[in-house]
Design a protein around this motif. Sequence first.
Motif, PDB file in Angstrom:
ATOM      1  N   ALA A 133      39.251  43.324  41.876  1.00  0.00           N
ATOM      2  CA  ALA A 133      37.819  43.531  41.683  1.00  0.00           C
ATOM      3  C   ALA A 133      37.494  43.739  40.216  1.00  0.00           C
ATOM      4  O   ALA A 133      36.486  43.260  39.699  1.00  0.00           O
TER       5      ALA A 133
ATOM      6  N   PRO B 219      34.079  40.760  45.367  1.00  0.00           N
ATOM      7  CA  PRO B 219      32.889  41.580  45.607  1.00  0.00           C
ATOM      8  C   PRO B 219      31.896  41.606  44.461  1.00  0.00           C
ATOM      9  O   PRO B 219      30.682  41.551  44.691  1.00  0.00           O
TER      10      PRO B 219
ATOM     11  N   ARG C 114      43.702  45.770  45.228  1.00  0.00           N
ATOM     12  CA  ARG C 114      42.291  45.436  45.442  1.00  0.00           C
ATOM     13  C   ARG C 114      41.451  45.841  44.250  1.00  0.00           C
ATOM     14  O   ARG C 114      40.569  45.104  43.812  1.00  0.00           O
TER      15      ARG C 114
ATOM     16  N   SER D 106      28.492  40.127  45.888  1.00  0.00           N
ATOM     17  CA  SER D 106      27.470  41.147  46.139  1.00  0.00           C
ATOM     18  C   SER D 106      26.355  41.065  45.102  1.00  0.00           C
ATOM     19  O   SER D 106      25.183  41.278  45.416  1.00  0.00           O
TER      20      SER D 106
END
Length: 413
Positions: free
Chosen positions: A15, A201, A11, A205
């Motif tokens: 990212a 993300p 992960r 985001s």
Amino acid sequence: MRPFSRQSATRAAAASVAVVAMTALSACSSDSDAADPASESVTAPEGSYPGVSASGEPVKIGLINNEGGQAVSQPQNREAAEAVVRYANDNLGGIGGRPVELVECKQGEEPASARDCANQMVESGVSAAVITTTGMGDVMVPIITGAGIPYVAASGQSMAELTTENSFLWTGGFPASLSAMAATASDQEMKKVTAFTINVPAAVSGLEQLGVPAFAAAGVDLEVVPIPMGTPDATPQVSAGLASNPEGVVVVGEETACTSIFKALGTLGATAEKFTNASCTAQSVIDAVGSAMEGAQVFAATDTTTDNPEANLFQSVMQKYAPNTETGGQTPVAYQGMLGLFRATESVEGTDTSPAAIISAIASAVDVPTPAAEGLAFTCNQSALPPLTSICNKGSIILTIEDGQMTDPRVVN
């Protein structure tokens, strides 16, 4: 402490790849297929090579590069920063008249190596740490600034980079690009814009937490449509996002996502104005999507491909000091980060080149010309883009894609 699992590492790597891709919002060149200054005659701006050599005891400056990792490895960033140091030591008198000696550390865009590099900066007693591009800012910033050492980069993505005392970012990066997109949409009297973004993300985001409020403040509604990584055909998602008839679309992602989204826009005959990031201007994307990118506006914080003094200086320095290094991709960002430090510390004199002296010089410098960004200047007084106090310059450069080339640079502050 809970062990860092393989799943967590995966992960983090994903990212990190996305954050580094988002950093391309602050770069603007045509990836590795950009014009290679080593093969062309480049005329440097007058006075670029005054030959003021540095001498005396070296000043230790840290350089942390994302290199050697399984997910991301960009040695060209390090090579660009090294080229700037050689140029500055030969011509700009280094820092305070003393030559800069780099303390280099390669981190693999995962927490363990990023933490090791940050600790190495502290242990080596560097006067400042320059970071090229990274998704590990939240790991490194507390260690570096906690030791009283300034953290320096062309742009940042994490909240630690964007808001921590003694973190200095020469450009506004993704937040500034979003602000410029919002202002442009308002100027063009748009009421609704749809953003198609890679579903990670860092991108989602950023658009939701920074983009939506920025567009709303400009009187424009921004809808965010995430598209899974690796999607070969984004037509269903793009079709759904166009259902509300937006006057503009934003495309955010790395090369694969950009290709998929722009192809879908072409297939669907979209007529909305197109805003995008520099990752989407890679030659592989332009070749793949053709006319679907015609007229797209590219929002960035560097311009190294048009004919202006800062672009010519970039090409000249790279030709002279790193002739075999690719000049596209994130190379201009690394160049910008390192040369920005030399320009921001011109007031340093004498023997005091401590971290405190470097911080004082940066904080007191006003309207410093931003490297590789003709028309932009930075001032690190925490007021450029509040509450993101580390950002020293909220401006952006907007270029327009015409016949596969970026043209007509315009500065937006």
